[in-house]
Design an enzyme around this catalytic site. Structure first.
Site, short mmCIF file in Angstrom:
data_model
loop_
_atom_site.label_atom_id
_atom_site.label_comp_id
_atom_site.label_asym_id
_atom_site.label_seq_id
_atom_site.Cartn_x
_atom_site.Cartn_y
_atom_site.Cartn_z
N CYS A 2 0.60 -1.27 0.00
CA CYS A 2 -0.04 0.09 0.00
C CYS A 2 0.78 1.22 0.06
O CYS A 2 2.09 1.02 0.08
CB CYS A 2 -0.84 0.09 1.29
SG CYS A 2 -1.84 -1.56 1.45
N ASP A 95 -3.35 -9.29 8.25
CA ASP A 95 -2.07 -9.01 9.19
C ASP A 95 -2.05 -7.74 9.83
O ASP A 95 -1.45 -7.32 10.82
CB ASP A 95 -0.80 -9.24 8.22
CG ASP A 95 -0.84 -8.42 7.08
OD1 ASP A 95 -1.83 -7.84 6.62
OD2 ASP A 95 0.24 -8.29 6.49
N VAL A 284 13.04 -10.41 -18.92
CA VAL A 284 13.47 -9.45 -19.90
C VAL A 284 14.28 -10.20 -20.81
O VAL A 284 15.21 -10.97 -20.36
CB VAL A 284 14.06 -8.22 -19.31
CG1 VAL A 284 14.40 -7.35 -20.27
CG2 VAL A 284 12.91 -7.75 -18.30
N SER A 356 10.65 -12.48 -5.70
CA SER A 356 11.94 -11.99 -6.57
C SER A 356 13.18 -12.64 -5.80
O SER A 356 13.06 -13.03 -4.65
CB SER A 356 12.14 -10.45 -6.80
OG SER A 356 12.75 -9.91 -5.70
N GLY A 357 14.24 -12.65 -6.57
CA GLY A 357 15.44 -13.06 -5.96
C GLY A 357 16.30 -11.97 -5.30
O GLY A 357 17.46 -12.24 -5.01
#
Length: 611
Positions: A2, A95, A284, A356-357
């Protein structure tokens, strides 16, 4: 995920709605405002958990506390059970309610119990105080400022610019760190009266009492002996599997960024292991072989049967560049922001959350620079003599690098500009004299130096830790946050889960290095789980070919940026800047520094600052 905004004081209500509207991309699902005593709390919501019940701003049952919060708490179910056991009741599955109730029960100590990414503000109507907190490594951003006896706190700098009463003056030291390191370093920003809450920090503010800030978490030193390699690989395997599983909780579709590197590929492996379905991946594809990892990404996608989507980088035109930079709340000159922004746009068309990594290189020792420790560059009589000649102007400044040793040489290699009079890296060269005097070039990258010294004196473990609150938090994580939230996409980083941090940072840095270089644990797991195309090749960075773009598709756009410099940034030295661009437009010179200035000028076009 948010966007949040809180103001206290009479100077801000008239512009509050306009300020909250600047966060709409971070929260496209709803925007709501709560009047709570002398405070206004605003929330732009991206609904991910408890889509109907988790609305914010959120008030405690007794009405005393109200909160706006950005992030995800992955252990909220366990915390909820703990709070229910002592008598607290809940009306939502969110949460957010667990966090607010936890603060009601444990007070400020609640931050110590949170496993996740978060930035939040809680207002106490009884005593008029505000409590702000940011997660350990700064995955989620939080900015604050005090003006006219009141307080503003927000997810980004954008709301501050929409508040007409808030000052807009350039912070010379924030500019120094940006030009040196491509990003301002918390607690500084480019605006003098706006502060970034540092990672792992919190603060309490109350009218008349001022600000009391502290670190609620600090980066630990290694305190344990390492088990044998195979045991540690198995332990890391288990911790990673659990971290990814924990971060799959959502009431919306999830996917994963898949670059084809070890880190993101392992995340996809553990998602498949946790039976995430349907498993969607996004990458990509670059035309230039030195930048393209798409064949490896394709091999991973095929192994796990993912629904794979590919964005062609040739679409990253000057128009794409300008649009991406327009979504930055303050300048960030990591070129990888542009493809991440474009990839986020593609990803958001299919899912609301992506894993993601990010963090793998920083936490697991993946950068070659961690091998270049201070003891590899001992001081010598010749270097000391050369430094003396440089101080007295008896040797050309072009020899500056040859005169440096130990930590000072490491610092020189880390920055684009700094306190190097007369050399090609002289910060003063690009600034008007009055601004150069006020930016304290001698304090360039001061936080990085302090962290490296604190954690062992520029050895591998110290260099790894110094990056956590500088390069990782203020560059890599800021890049991913701004690029993804520009499109209302939440990105999670399971390689930075608390248990992984705790385990890896308690161990000596040597566990991450072997004959093959850094990231030994993740490389071992890659060989165990992933296609050979992922781990049996040179490491690639995720970036864009700046030389080709400056000489080609970005050339006219950058011409316009340089032409505007005297008007929008009169405190820059336009002669050296123009010379830098003349080299870059021919694909020569320091194109990374040129990109740093181009991003700054593009931002200043719409964010005018007084010197």
């Amino acid at each position: 995920m948010c966007g949040i905004l809180l103001t206290v004081g009479d100077a801000f209500p008239a512009d509050f709605d306009a300020a909250l509207a600047t966060l709409r991309s971070r929260g496209p699902d709803a925007r709501e405002v709560l009047v709570h005593g002398d405070a206004l709390l605003g929330h732009a919501r991206l609904a991910v958990i408890d889509l109907t019940g988790g609305r914010q701003p959120m008030s405690a049952a007794n009405g005393r506390l109200a909160m706006v919060y950005n992030g995800e708490i992955y252990n909220f179910a366990a915390l909820r059970r703990e709070l229910e056991a002592v008598g607290h009741a809940f009306s939502t599955r969110s949460d957010s309610e667990v966090l607010l109730t936890g603060y009601l029960h444990w007070g400020e100590a609640v931050v110590q119990r949170l496993d996740g990414m978060f930035a939040f503000a809680i207002h106490d109507a009884q005593d008029g105080s505000v409590f702000l907190a940011r997660d350990r490594l700064g995955i989620k951003p939080l900015f604050w400022g005090v003006h006219a006896g009141g307080l503003v706190a927000a997810s980004t700098l954008a709301p501050f610019f929409a508040l007409g009463a808030f000052p807009r003056k350039l912070d010379a030291e924030g500019l120094r760190d940006y030009l040196a390191f491509q990003t301002p370093l918390a607690p500084r920003t480019l605006v003098r009266d706006i502060h970034a809450l540092p990672p792992g920090a919190c603060l309490k503010w109350r009218v008349g009492a001022g600000v009391a800030a502290r670190q609620w978490w600090t980066i630990p030193d290694a305190t344990e002996r390492a088990p044998d390699h195979e045991t540690l690989v198995a332990e890391t395997d288990s911790l990673l599997a659990q971290a990814v599983k924990d971060q799959l909780v959502a009431d919306v579709p999830l996917g994963a960024f898949l670059s084809g590197g070890i880190d993101s590929s392992l995340v996809v492996h553990y998602m498949a292991l946790a039976q995430a379905s349907p498993l969607k991946t996004f990458s990509v594809r670059f035309a230039e072989a030195g930048f393209d990892e798409s064949p490896a990404a394709r091999a991973v996608a095929e192994q796990y049967g993912t629904e794979h989507h590919v964005l062609d980088a040739p679409q990253l035109t000057a128009e794409t560049l300008a649009a991406a930079l327009a979504d930055l709340d303050q300048p960030l000159a990591d070129p990888a922001y542009i493809p991440t922004w474009a990839l986020s746009h593609l990803t958001r068309q299919h899912v609301t959350v992506a894993l993601s990594g990010d963090g793998g290189d920083e936490l697991f020792g993946g950068y070659s620079r961690f091998l270049d420790t201070a003891d590899r560059h001992p001081d010598t009589l010749g270097k000391r003599a050369l430094r003396g000649l440089l101080r007295h102007g008896l040797a050309p400044a072009s020899l500056t690098r040859r005169a440096l040793a130990g930590p000072e040489l490491l610092l020189y290699q880390r920055v684009e500009l700094g306190d190097y009079p007369g050399s090609r890296k002289d910060l003063r060269r690009y600034l008007a004299p009055e601004l150069a005097a006020g930016c304290r070039p001698q304090a360039t990258l001061e936080l990085w130096r302090e962290l490296a010294s604190r954690h062992g004196g520029y050895d591998r473990g110290a260099l790894l830790r110094a990056d956590l609150w500088t390069y990782l938090s203020e560059n890599c994580l800021a890049k991913t946050d701004r690029a993804s939230m520009a499109h209302g996409l939440e990105v999670r980083v399971p390689l930075l889960a608390n248990e992984l941090q705790d385990r890896m940072l308690r161990l000596p840095a040597s566990v991450h290095f072997d004959a093959g270089g850094g990231k030994a644990l993740l490389r071992a797991l890659a060989r165990r789980h992933l296609p050979q195309a992922v781990w049996n090749r040179e490491k690639h960075g995720f970036s864009v070919p700046l030389r080709a773009n400056f000489a080609g598709s970005w050339r006219d756009w950058c011409d316009a940026q340089i032409a505007s410099a005297p008007l929008i940034a009169p405190w820059l030295a336009t002669g050296p800047l123009a010379a830098l661009w003349q080299e870059a437009r021919q694909g020569k010179g320091n194109v990374r520094l040129m990109y740093t200035f181009a991003v700054l000028l593009a931002w200043l076009e719409t964010h005018a600052l007084e010197a």
